[in-house]
Enzyme design. Structure first.
Site, PDB file in Angstrom:
ATOM      1  N   SER A 128       0.813  -1.212   0.000  1.00 49.70           N
ATOM      2  CA  SER A 128       0.000   0.000   0.000  1.00 49.70           C
ATOM      3  C   SER A 128       0.850   1.267   0.000  1.00 49.70           C
ATOM      4  CB  SER A 128      -0.915   0.024   1.230  1.00 49.70           C
ATOM      5  OG  SER A 128      -1.848  -1.028   1.183  1.00 49.70           O
ATOM      6  N   GLU A 243      -3.593 -14.634  -0.210  1.00 51.47           N
ATOM      7  CA  GLU A 243      -3.975 -13.815   0.929  1.00 51.47           C
ATOM      8  C   GLU A 243      -5.476 -13.874   1.157  1.00 51.47           C
ATOM      9  OE1 GLU A 243      -2.871  -9.392   2.585  1.00 51.47           O
ATOM     10  OE2 GLU A 243      -3.245  -9.626   0.446  1.00 51.47           O
TER      11      GLU A 243
END
Length: 380
Positions: A128, A243
């Site tokens: 991110s 994930e």
């Protein structure tokens, strides 16, 4: 799938259960979001590795024991049922490792995996950025070609485990003229490298579970690029599928929480409150559905299938299930909730589930467009 386990699988499950009963720390370890707790959890990873139980599904040459996917699911079930310590190495063993097994070189596997299995290197996830959260393709951090490798510059944020980790992995834009999903390169880099600055981000409890990472012309050799330069998006999708869909949130976690919730209700629940009773039952049903769904995923992978966009369904399901179970627990506790640290802490953490690993809003778009074939934006 035949849910009747053969003798070898039952013996493996019994071995794990007996090891955890004999070796699990007598008291909970300090929070892994503190320096002391981080190192205590690293030592626990080494204890698991010495017993051949840190990465059971990996090949033996890298520190595993060639366990099947089914045995891995059962290991996770026993691990959570025993309330064993959280895995400080989870970014590496659950996210980076499957990516390396699919896209890495033999040299990378030999160099990285044994150290990861032992907890010698703990990995941070550096994806991110301030302008690119769920919109991963919007990253602006760059990788510029130089002799023998790349120079990384930019900023990563909300990097889990980065406050105390050793290495990080993430995407960088290597072709500024490329399309959004092209010209990206998947890179690994040491957090101790010259030009790297790590700034911990305190959470509500004051502990730095995340950090910002600033990079100023950080040199990374070619050997630390995963996959081909410019094709990082394809590599990253294998990480995100794991994930969301299988490894990061195994069903054992939710089965254990559901059992704790049942025990709580039997001890402190209002037997006349049918809505409360039904919510507890729904929690067990949800955890059992996820467990059986995972067995189906294991069957598909064993038959040569791959994790794909279906993992978005899984991610939405387990993240919302986690919140629902903890909300029910707090309702059962009523006025005593403030004195119940584990359930309150678990509830606060569960609220992040619909955000990390790609927000559930993004996951619903993926489900609508890639699985249901609906027009873009129809899920809003």
């Amino acid at each position: 799938m035949d849910l009747d386990l053969d003798q070898a699988t039952q013996e493996f499950q019994r071995e794990v259960r007996e090891f955890l009963a004999a070796n699990k720390p007598a008291k909970p370890l300090p929070s892994m979001d503190t320096k002391v707790g981080f190192e205590a959890h690293r030592e626990w990873e080494r204890t698991l590795a010495e017993a051949g139980l840190s990465v059971v599904a990996w090949p033996q040459e890298y520190g595993g024991r060639d366990a099947s996917l089914l045995e891995w699911v059962l290991f996770e079930q026993e691990y959570y049922a025993a309330a064993a310590p959280g895995r400080v190495s989870q970014n590496g063993i659950f996210l980076l490792a499957p990516t390396l097994f699919e896209h890495g070189t033999a040299e990378q596997l030999e160099r990285i995996m044994p150290r990861m299995a032992r907890g010698d290197d703990i990995w941070a996830q550096a994806w991110s950025e301030p302008e690119a959260g769920s919109d991963l393709a919007g990253i602006r951090s760059t990788a510029r070609r130089t002799t023998g490798g790349w120079l990384l510059s930019g900023q990563k944020t909300w990097s889990s485990r980065a406050s105390f980790a050793d290495w990080a992995f993430g995407l960088f834009r290597s072709d500024p003229e490329g399309e959004r999903h092209r010209g990206l390169t998947y890179v690994m880099f040491p957090l101790s490298a010259e030009g790297v600055s790590v700034r911990p981000i305190p959470q509500l409890d004051g502990e730095p579970g995340f950090a910002e990472i600033f990079l100023d012309d950080v040199f990374v050799p070619d050997q630390d690029v995963i996959g081909a330069p410019g094709e990082g998006w394809k590599v990253a999708m294998s990480t995100s599928s794991n994930e969301r869909g299988l490894s990061l949130r195994s069903p054992g976690r939710f089965s254990a929480t559901a059992q704790r919730l049942i025990d709580l209700w039997l001890d402190a629940g209002d037997r006349t409150n049918t809505a409360q009773r039904d919510a507890v039952v729904d929690a067990w049903i949800g955890s059992e559905a996820y467990r059986l769904h995972t067995f189906g995923t294991v069957t598909r992978l064993n038959e040569g299938g791959k994790l794909g966009a279906e993992s978005s369904i899984t991610k939405v399901f387990w993240s919302e299930l986690d919140i629902a179970m903890h909300e029910t627990a707090l309702e059962v506790l009523g006025g005593a909730a403030e004195r119940s640290g584990p359930w309150t802490d678990g509830y606060l953490f569960s609220l992040s589930g619909p955000i990390y690993a790609g927000t559930n809003e993004i996951q619903r778009n993926i489900i609508a467009e890639r699985l249901l074939g609906l027009p873009r934006g129809s899920s809003r």
